[in-house]
Design a protein around this motif. Structure first.
Motif, PDB file in Angstrom:
ATOM      1  N   SER A  49      18.940   5.205  -1.050  1.00  0.00           N
ATOM      2  CA  SER A  49      18.065   4.352  -1.845  1.00  0.00           C
ATOM      3  C   SER A  49      16.606   4.706  -1.564  1.00  0.00           C
ATOM      4  O   SER A  49      16.125   4.570  -0.443  1.00  0.00           O
ATOM      5  CB  SER A  49      18.315   2.878  -1.508  1.00  0.00           C
ATOM      6  N   SER A  50      15.926   5.171  -2.605  1.00  0.00           N
ATOM      7  CA  SER A  50      14.547   5.623  -2.421  1.00  0.00           C
ATOM      8  C   SER A  50      13.574   4.697  -3.123  1.00  0.00           C
ATOM      9  O   SER A  50      12.628   4.206  -2.521  1.00  0.00           O
ATOM     10  CB  SER A  50      14.395   7.057  -2.946  1.00  0.00           C
ATOM     11  N   GLY A  51      13.773   4.442  -4.411  1.00  0.00           N
ATOM     12  CA  GLY A  51      12.924   3.502  -5.137  1.00  0.00           C
ATOM     13  C   GLY A  51      13.562   2.131  -5.199  1.00  0.00           C
ATOM     14  O   GLY A  51      14.784   1.984  -5.087  1.00  0.00           O
ATOM     15  N   GLU A 242      12.320   3.664   2.811  1.00  0.00           N
ATOM     16  CA  GLU A 242      11.829   4.383   1.637  1.00  0.00           C
ATOM     17  C   GLU A 242      11.307   3.453   0.545  1.00  0.00           C
ATOM     18  O   GLU A 242      10.247   3.699  -0.020  1.00  0.00           O
ATOM     19  CB  GLU A 242      12.955   5.244   1.053  1.00  0.00           C
ATOM     20  N   GLY A 243      12.050   2.406   0.201  1.00  0.00           N
ATOM     21  CA  GLY A 243      11.718   1.607  -0.965  1.00  0.00           C
ATOM     22  C   GLY A 243      10.914   0.369  -0.630  1.00  0.00           C
ATOM     23  O   GLY A 243      10.981  -0.163   0.476  1.00  0.00           O
ATOM     24  N   LEU A 244      10.159  -0.105  -1.627  1.00  0.00           N
ATOM     25  CA  LEU A 244       9.404  -1.355  -1.495  1.00  0.00           C
ATOM     26  C   LEU A 244       9.277  -1.989  -2.867  1.00  0.00           C
ATOM     27  O   LEU A 244       9.013  -1.311  -3.863  1.00  0.00           O
ATOM     28  CB  LEU A 244       8.019  -1.100  -0.899  1.00  0.00           C
ATOM     29  N   ALA A 245       9.459  -3.304  -2.927  1.00  0.00           N
ATOM     30  CA  ALA A 245       9.279  -4.058  -4.164  1.00  0.00           C
ATOM     31  C   ALA A 245       8.510  -5.329  -3.849  1.00  0.00           C
ATOM     32  O   ALA A 245       8.807  -6.014  -2.870  1.00  0.00           O
ATOM     33  CB  ALA A 245      10.622  -4.398  -4.810  1.00  0.00           C
ATOM     34  N   VAL A 254      12.055  -4.536   1.253  1.00  0.00           N
ATOM     35  CA  VAL A 254      12.044  -3.130   1.633  1.00  0.00           C
ATOM     36  C   VAL A 254      13.469  -2.632   1.754  1.00  0.00           C
ATOM     37  O   VAL A 254      14.371  -3.343   2.206  1.00  0.00           O
ATOM     38  CB  VAL A 254      11.275  -2.897   2.953  1.00  0.00           C
ATOM     39  N   SER A 255      13.690  -1.381   1.335  1.00  0.00           N
ATOM     40  CA  SER A 255      15.015  -0.773   1.391  1.00  0.00           C
ATOM     41  C   SER A 255      14.952   0.507   2.206  1.00  0.00           C
ATOM     42  O   SER A 255      13.887   1.002   2.548  1.00  0.00           O
ATOM     43  CB  SER A 255      15.549  -0.490  -0.021  1.00  0.00           C
ATOM     44  N   SER A 256      16.142   1.052   2.478  1.00  0.00           N
ATOM     45  CA  SER A 256      16.254   2.220   3.339  1.00  0.00           C
ATOM     46  C   SER A 256      17.344   3.136   2.827  1.00  0.00           C
ATOM     47  O   SER A 256      18.263   2.703   2.125  1.00  0.00           O
ATOM     48  CB  SER A 256      16.575   1.782   4.775  1.00  0.00           C
ATOM     49  N   GLN A 259      24.175   4.652   3.703  1.00  0.00           N
ATOM     50  CA  GLN A 259      25.234   3.931   2.985  1.00  0.00           C
ATOM     51  C   GLN A 259      25.309   2.488   3.467  1.00  0.00           C
ATOM     52  O   GLN A 259      25.212   2.213   4.661  1.00  0.00           O
ATOM     53  CB  GLN A 259      26.574   4.635   3.200  1.00  0.00           C
ATOM     54  N   ARG A 260      25.436   1.568   2.505  1.00  0.00           N
ATOM     55  CA  ARG A 260      25.471   0.126   2.767  1.00  0.00           C
ATOM     56  C   ARG A 260      24.227  -0.345   3.538  1.00  0.00           C
ATOM     57  O   ARG A 260      24.294  -1.233   4.394  1.00  0.00           O
ATOM     58  CB  ARG A 260      26.753  -0.261   3.505  1.00  0.00           C
ATOM     59  N   ALA A 261      23.118   0.254   3.208  1.00  0.00           N
ATOM     60  CA  ALA A 261      21.868  -0.104   3.881  1.00  0.00           C
ATOM     61  C   ALA A 261      21.409  -1.487   3.441  1.00  0.00           C
ATOM     62  O   ALA A 261      21.540  -1.854   2.264  1.00  0.00           O
ATOM     63  CB  ALA A 261      20.784   0.924   3.557  1.00  0.00           C
ATOM     64  N   PRO A 262      20.870  -2.296   4.351  1.00  0.00           N
ATOM     65  CA  PRO A 262      20.382  -3.631   3.995  1.00  0.00           C
ATOM     66  C   PRO A 262      19.022  -3.574   3.311  1.00  0.00           C
ATOM     67  O   PRO A 262      18.218  -2.677   3.565  1.00  0.00           O
ATOM     68  CB  PRO A 262      20.287  -4.338   5.350  1.00  0.00           C
ATOM     69  N   VAL A 263      18.780  -4.528   2.441  1.00  0.00           N
ATOM     70  CA  VAL A 263      17.456  -4.760   1.865  1.00  0.00           C
ATOM     71  C   VAL A 263      16.870  -5.977   2.573  1.00  0.00           C
ATOM     72  O   VAL A 263      17.520  -7.028   2.657  1.00  0.00           O
ATOM     73  CB  VAL A 263      17.538  -4.994   0.343  1.00  0.00           C
ATOM     74  N   LEU A 264      15.667  -5.839   3.087  1.00  0.00           N
ATOM     75  CA  LEU A 264      15.068  -6.865   3.934  1.00  0.00           C
ATOM     76  C   LEU A 264      13.920  -7.565   3.224  1.00  0.00           C
ATOM     77  O   LEU A 264      13.161  -6.931   2.481  1.00  0.00           O
ATOM     78  CB  LEU A 264      14.549  -6.248   5.235  1.00  0.00           C
ATOM     79  N   ARG A 265      13.802  -8.860   3.464  1.00  0.00           N
ATOM     80  CA  ARG A 265      12.659  -9.638   2.979  1.00  0.00           C
ATOM     81  C   ARG A 265      11.603  -9.675   4.091  1.00  0.00           C
ATOM     82  O   ARG A 265      11.891 -10.054   5.224  1.00  0.00           O
ATOM     83  CB  ARG A 265      13.083 -11.057   2.614  1.00  0.00           C
ATOM     84  N   VAL A 266      10.375  -9.266   3.752  1.00  0.00           N
ATOM     85  CA  VAL A 266       9.303  -9.227   4.737  1.00  0.00           C
ATOM     86  C   VAL A 266       8.150 -10.103   4.248  1.00  0.00           C
ATOM     87  O   VAL A 266       7.490  -9.780   3.259  1.00  0.00           O
ATOM     88  CB  VAL A 266       8.792  -7.790   4.970  1.00  0.00           C
TER      89      VAL A 266
END
Length: 335
Positions: A49-51, A242-245, A254-256, A259-266
């Motif tokens: 996951s990049s974007g 890699e990713g940020l929204a 933010v994402s990374s 495989q099965r990478a978590p998306v974190l709320r910052v």
């Protein structure tokens, strides 16, 4: 010592020499912020996951270079993939996503590790639940000063104008696309100003007067369009961030890769939010405005210093391991 064992030791040392600088760089974050996991990608096809774009209860992501041209739609509540959009022309090195209005995202085929591409491409792709294959028009963008590697694509929330942030080790640049992009001819990018090194993604805040850029370990907020630094903060440690929204004026996701990478709320630190309220900023650039170079030579001083420190740590680790390798070779030399 048998030649077979000597060869294995040599190979292991060589692998360590190549990989260790990256390990050092990716683990160079400062104090560990709270990890607020929102979801983890459940689709085994999402491996890099990049974007990242988040809109309501749906997140959109794309794999890094090497994948086919596709964007995944993911349920924020479960992490399950609910849709995939394929577009006809296979990309070269997709690295970023940016919002493109209701039901669409901009896909940034902007990666160029070898600095050899004569142009980069962006494509507006429809996204949503369900699977579809579309034939979308790709737009060419050209740098005014030669090829660059880039991983961040930003879209202004009011004007829709696109911005590309390059990824250099010690520093990068932010470039603006023309207000109206020609679909059948190269579109010249305009330099706006300098950025820190190793920027992997970025996004505008809803007010259009601030933007945020991330590296592997940190994030920095700027006013726009003057690019004055507002504040910076550490990001949670990730496998390869890699990713940020931007989801609101108070927090980002933010994402990374992985495989099965978590998306974190910052959440944005309180002092950064306060500074955003205080900083007077010019009105967003009009659609017909011409990009200009920032007059601030060091708008990113704090984060730039940290990123440069990360880069020197990479080099230092490499030099150290070379020394270890030489000692190992001499120790294994027949006597």
């Amino acid at each position: 010592m048998p030649d077979r064992i000597r060869a294995r030791l040599f190979a292991a040392a060589a692998v360590s020499l190549v990989s260790a600088p990256f390990v050092v760089g990716l683990s160079a974050a400062g104090a560990e912020p709270d990890r607020g996991e929102v979801f983890a990608f459940q689709d085994p096809e999402i491996v890099e996951s990049s974007g990242l774009v988040v809109r309501g209860d749906r997140a959109f992501t794309t794999n890094d270079s090497g994948d086919t041209g596709r964007v995944f739609t993911v349920d924020v509540a479960t992490g399950e993939t609910t849709g995939v959009t394929y577009w006809a022309d296979g990309p070269e090195d997709v690295e970023a996503l940016a919002p493109a209005g209701d039901g669409r995202v901009w896909v940034g085929d902007i990666g160029d590790n070898s600095h050899s591409r004569p142009s980069i491409q962006v494509t507006s792709v429809p996204v949503g639940d369900g699977e579809r294959t579309v034939e979308e028009e790709t737009i060419d963008l050209v740098y005014p000063d030669g090829a660059h590697d880039a991983e961040a694509l930003l879209a202004h929330p009011r004007t829709g104008r696109l911005y590309v942030v390059t990824k250099g080790v010690f520093g990068g640049e932010i470039y603006a696309a023309p207000p109206e992009m020609a679909p059948d001819a190269p579109n010249m990018l305009g330099l706006l100003g300098q950025t820190p090194g190793l920027v992997t993604d970025g996004a505008f805040f809803p007010d259009g007067r601030h933007l945020i850029l991330r590296t592997y370990s940190s994030a920095v907020v700027y006013s726009f369009p003057d690019l004055d630094r507002v504040g910076s903060f550490d990001l949670p440690a990730q496998q390869q961030g890699e990713g940020l929204a931007v989801t609101s004026a108070k927090e980002v996701y933010v994402s990374s890769e992985g495989q099965r990478a978590p998306v974190l709320r910052v959440p944005l630190p309180r002092e950064v939010r306060a500074a955003m309220r205080k900083v007077p900023s010019q009105s967003p650039a009009a659609p017909g405005a011409t990009p200009t170079t920032s007059t601030d030579d060091t708008p990113l001083s704090d984060l730039g210093t940290q990123v440069r420190g990360d880069a020197w740590r990479w080099l230092g680790a490499g030099v150290l391991l070379i020394g270890v390798l030489l000692v190992l070779v001499r120790a294994l030399r027949p006597r």
